[in-house]
Scaffold this motif. Structure first.
Motif, short mmCIF file in Angstrom:
data_model
loop_
_atom_site.label_atom_id
_atom_site.label_comp_id
_atom_site.label_asym_id
_atom_site.label_seq_id
_atom_site.Cartn_x
_atom_site.Cartn_y
_atom_site.Cartn_z
N TYR A 379 0.83 -1.21 0.00
CA TYR A 379 0.00 0.00 0.00
C TYR A 379 0.86 1.25 0.00
CZ TYR A 379 -4.43 -2.39 0.59
OH TYR A 379 -5.56 -3.15 0.36
N ARG A 380 0.35 2.28 -0.65
CA ARG A 380 0.97 3.60 -0.64
C ARG A 380 -0.12 4.64 -0.42
NH1 ARG A 380 0.57 6.62 -5.39
NH2 ARG A 380 -0.57 5.57 -7.07
N GLN A 381 0.25 5.76 0.18
CA GLN A 381 -0.71 6.82 0.46
C GLN A 381 -0.97 7.63 -0.80
OE1 GLN A 381 -0.07 9.08 4.10
NE2 GLN A 381 -0.84 10.94 3.09
N ILE A 382 -2.26 7.88 -1.11
CA ILE A 382 -2.61 8.66 -2.29
C ILE A 382 -3.40 9.92 -1.96
CG2 ILE A 382 -2.58 6.64 -3.82
CD1 ILE A 382 -5.70 6.79 -3.77
N ALA A 383 -3.88 10.05 -0.69
CA ALA A 383 -4.62 11.26 -0.32
C ALA A 383 -4.53 11.46 1.18
CB ALA A 383 -6.08 11.16 -0.76
N GLY A 384 -4.66 12.73 1.59
CA GLY A 384 -4.58 13.07 2.99
C GLY A 384 -3.14 13.35 3.40
N PRO A 385 -2.93 13.64 4.68
CA PRO A 385 -3.94 13.67 5.74
C PRO A 385 -4.86 14.88 5.65
CG PRO A 385 -1.83 14.40 6.61
CD PRO A 385 -1.58 13.95 5.19
N VAL A 386 -6.08 14.72 6.13
CA VAL A 386 -7.04 15.82 6.17
C VAL A 386 -6.64 16.78 7.28
CG1 VAL A 386 -8.88 14.36 5.24
CG2 VAL A 386 -8.62 14.60 7.73
N ALA A 387 -7.30 17.92 7.32
CA ALA A 387 -6.96 18.93 8.31
C ALA A 387 -7.56 18.64 9.68
CB ALA A 387 -7.44 20.30 7.82
N HIS A 388 -8.67 17.89 9.71
CA HIS A 388 -9.42 17.73 10.96
C HIS A 388 -9.06 16.42 11.66
CE1 HIS A 388 -12.02 21.13 9.99
NE2 HIS A 388 -12.14 20.63 8.77
N ASN A 389 -9.16 16.45 12.98
CA ASN A 389 -9.05 15.23 13.77
C ASN A 389 -10.03 14.18 13.22
OD1 ASN A 389 -10.47 13.69 16.25
ND2 ASN A 389 -8.29 13.95 16.65
N SER A 390 -9.59 12.92 13.20
CA SER A 390 -10.39 11.89 12.54
C SER A 390 -10.47 10.63 13.39
CB SER A 390 -9.76 11.51 11.19
OG SER A 390 -9.55 12.64 10.38
N THR A 391 -11.61 9.96 13.31
CA THR A 391 -11.79 8.67 13.95
C THR A 391 -12.90 7.91 13.24
OG1 THR A 391 -12.05 7.56 16.09
CG2 THR A 391 -13.51 9.40 15.65
N GLY A 392 -12.85 6.59 13.32
CA GLY A 392 -13.90 5.77 12.72
C GLY A 392 -14.08 6.01 11.24
N THR A 393 -12.98 6.17 10.52
CA THR A 393 -13.04 6.49 9.09
C THR A 393 -13.72 5.37 8.31
OG1 THR A 393 -10.74 5.74 9.10
CG2 THR A 393 -11.14 8.10 8.90
N SER A 394 -14.58 5.75 7.36
CA SER A 394 -15.28 4.75 6.55
C SER A 394 -15.64 5.35 5.20
CB SER A 394 -16.55 4.26 7.25
OG SER A 394 -17.46 5.31 7.46
N ILE A 395 -15.75 4.46 4.21
CA ILE A 395 -16.13 4.84 2.86
C ILE A 395 -17.57 4.38 2.64
CG2 ILE A 395 -15.57 4.66 0.41
CD1 ILE A 395 -12.73 3.74 1.28
N GLN A 396 -18.45 5.33 2.34
CA GLN A 396 -19.88 5.03 2.24
C GLN A 396 -20.43 5.49 0.90
OE1 GLN A 396 -20.88 3.39 4.78
NE2 GLN A 396 -19.66 4.05 6.54
N ARG A 397 -21.44 4.76 0.42
CA ARG A 397 -22.10 5.14 -0.82
C ARG A 397 -23.33 5.98 -0.51
NH1 ARG A 397 -21.26 3.66 -5.83
NH2 ARG A 397 -19.90 1.97 -5.13
N ILE A 398 -23.38 7.17 -1.10
CA ILE A 398 -24.53 8.05 -0.99
C ILE A 398 -25.05 8.30 -2.40
CG2 ILE A 398 -25.41 10.26 -0.17
CD1 ILE A 398 -24.35 8.45 2.05
N GLY A 399 -26.25 7.82 -2.68
CA GLY A 399 -26.72 7.84 -4.06
C GLY A 399 -25.85 6.91 -4.89
N ASP A 400 -25.25 7.43 -5.94
CA ASP A 400 -24.39 6.59 -6.79
C ASP A 400 -22.91 6.98 -6.65
OD1 ASP A 400 -24.47 9.06 -7.99
OD2 ASP A 400 -25.02 8.32 -9.99
N LYS A 401 -22.57 7.74 -5.58
CA LYS A 401 -21.20 8.18 -5.40
C LYS A 401 -20.65 7.72 -4.06
CE LYS A 401 -19.82 12.23 -6.55
NZ LYS A 401 -19.65 13.71 -6.61
N LEU A 402 -19.35 7.48 -3.98
CA LEU A 402 -18.68 7.15 -2.74
C LEU A 402 -18.18 8.41 -2.06
CD1 LEU A 402 -16.58 4.05 -3.87
CD2 LEU A 402 -18.63 4.03 -2.43
N TYR A 403 -18.31 8.43 -0.72
CA TYR A 403 -17.79 9.51 0.09
C TYR A 403 -17.02 8.92 1.26
CZ TYR A 403 -20.91 12.75 -2.39
OH TYR A 403 -21.55 13.48 -3.35
N CYS A 404 -16.16 9.73 1.86
CA CYS A 404 -15.41 9.30 3.04
C CYS A 404 -15.94 10.04 4.26
CB CYS A 404 -13.92 9.61 2.86
SG CYS A 404 -13.16 8.72 1.48
N PHE A 405 -16.24 9.28 5.31
CA PHE A 405 -16.80 9.83 6.54
C PHE A 405 -15.77 9.72 7.66
CE2 PHE A 405 -20.48 9.29 4.03
CZ PHE A 405 -21.55 9.97 4.60
#
Length: 494
Positions: A379-405
């Protein structure tokens, strides 16, 4: 909209039985529950009014077999009465008693006293592991021993919540996560009487919900879609113990139209070194292409041996369906080492890549996205780190698109674009699982339901209220909250 909330605290309706001693159903105690006397004077044993009675006018010590041994189980003694003075508790030992571990609360004049913890007959920690010593605890009710692999917590319950009366970490004195010990140890009720009588209603060992649940993650298919089976969603949750190496990976199911969360099983992890580890914060998925159960877990058990092991993500796999009963998945390091946790993995068919959204501690935990051609290496990192504190990260489908929570410490649940982790907004919630002062780093799993359900999304989240009475650092949250959700795309005005 919030639909319900509950905190499962050693919920007896959820327990998965391992072994038990029920006096009302004993016929032939010498075969069912072999008895051994350890001192010159033998106590008198019998069953009276469906209760086990052990009595002695002189000093005696008696052990009664009731089952095998599991270092991640919860052990209960239902006490009717204790009179006189002595001690009562549990013994875990091999058949020849070359090794022996005991946990024994003392009692005198109707009150519980010190709690003795011994390994091979000696006190490796102190003369007592009792906590909250100033509290007077009546010597009746329920004794609850929560074994946690490398430590334990002992509770007493009469009315209300179970109260913490003892706790200890013992891993540097004996390694009870050993596969060999799990295969050779036996569990016994031990009663020592200087003079007096013990009346016991029941003894049992079970897999339980512990005192709190956290790290809620839906079980999915390899593409991230929810694993709906028998009309139920399936989740991994951490059955909380006390500190970081103590929690246990539970598997739960729920009919998404109601709030009937059910403990289905416990998963341990085998790294082929003779130990079974209690890793947590796992994402388990069923890979339809290989007909394998796979996933990524977080190696929190490294905190039990910090001088020898490093926290890291582990790739886990099993041919056997690990959702039910007591299961073991094979675990392997794959090079993602450090203070990293809360992984969510999926195969992106469009990109032809495996991707893991996870949290890395870089001046606080921050979400990053990793990518590989293989599910369990390189594995290699392709995005991030985000600016905000993070926990319980997950990838979810909303409608027909994927988002990161991601949950956060900022009283918000952040939503990011996939796969580049750009801020897209925050989750609108009715009654979030926190109050004005509590910790808000929750796990925001959001599951999109197929057509035919009375709502578009369902989410189970936890709060972070620690269990009262623990001593020292502990992560003993929380209650679970059910939400139903709806989403309407913005109308475009022409």
């Amino acid at each position: 909209m919030r639909q319900g909330v509950q905190r499962m605290i050693f919920d007896p309706h959820q327990s998965i039985p391992l072994s038990k001693l029920e006096p009302a159903n004993i016929v032939g105690i010498t075969a069912m529950h072999p008895v051994k006397h350890h001192l010159a004077h033998f106590a008198v044993l019998g069953v009276e009014e469906d209760k086990l009675v052990i009595a002695s006018p002189e000093q005696s010590e008696t052990s009664i077999w009731f089952g095998g041994f599991n270092p991640f189980a919860t052990y209960n003694i239902d006490l009717d009465t204790l009179t006189g003075n002595g001690w009562i508790g549990f013994e875990f030992a091999d058949g020849r008693k070359r090794e022996q571990v005991r946990v024994m609360p003392e009692f005198i004049n109707g009150l519980l006293g010190d709690v003795k913890f011994t390994v091979n007959g000696t006190y490796p920690i102190d003369t007592s592991i009792r906590v909250n010593r100033s509290e007077k605890v009546q010597a009746k009710g329920k004794i609850i021993l929560q074994m946690l692999g490398s430590g334990l917590v002992l509770y007493h319950q009469s009315v209300g919540l179970p109260k913490v009366i003892g706790q200890v970490d013992f891993n540097k004195y004996i390694e009870l996560r050993s596969v060999e010990r799990m295969q050779t140890y036996q569990s016994k009720l031990v009663v020592g009487l200087r003079s007096g009588k013990a009346v016991i209603s029941r003894v049992e060992a079970a897999l339980t919900t512990g005192m709190g649940l956290a790290d809620i993650r839906p079980v999915t298919y390899e593409d991230g879609s929810p694993y709906l089976d028998r009309g139920r969603l399936w989740y991994t949750m951490s059955v909380r113990g006390r500190a970081l190496p103590h929690h246990i990976q539970g598997v739960f199911s729920m009919n998404p139209t109601v709030f009937d969360v059910k403990l289905e099983g416990v998963i341990l992890f085998d790294r082929n070194d003779g130990l079974l580890r209690n890793e947590v914060a796992s994402h388990i998925f069923y890979d339809r292409k290989t007909a394998r159960w796979r996933g990524i877990t977080t190696g929190f058990s490294a905190y039990a041996n910090p001088d020898k092991e490093k926290k890291q993500l582990l790739a886990v796999e099993s041919k056997h369906d690990p959702r039910f009963g007591f299961s073991v998945m094979h675990a392997s390091p794959f090079g993602v080492v450090g203070d990293i946790e809360d992984p969510h993995i999926l195969y992106d068919e469009k990109a032809k890549k495996w991707r893991i959204l996870t949290c890395v501690n870089r001046d606080g935990y921050k979400a990053v996205l990793l990518e590989s051609n293989s599910w369990n290496k390189d594995y290699r990192q392709i995005a991030g780190p985000v600016a905000h504190n993070s926990t319980g990260t997950s990838i979810q489908r909303i409608g027909d698109k994927l988002y990161c929570f991601s949950g956060s410490s900022e009283r918000e649940i952040y939503i990011y674009t996939y796969p580049d982790l750009q801020e897209a907004g925050t989750l609108k919630m009715d009654l979030p699982p926190w109050d004005g002062a509590s910790n808000t780093r929750v796990w925001p799993n959001v599951v999109q339901m197929p057509e035919g359900y009375p709502f578009q999304f369902v989410s189970l989240m936890m709060d972070r209220f620690n269990y009262p009475g623990m001593k020292g650092p502990n992560w003993t949250y929380g209650a679970i909250y059910l939400y139903h959700g709806f989403y309407q795309p913005k109308k475009i005005l022409k």
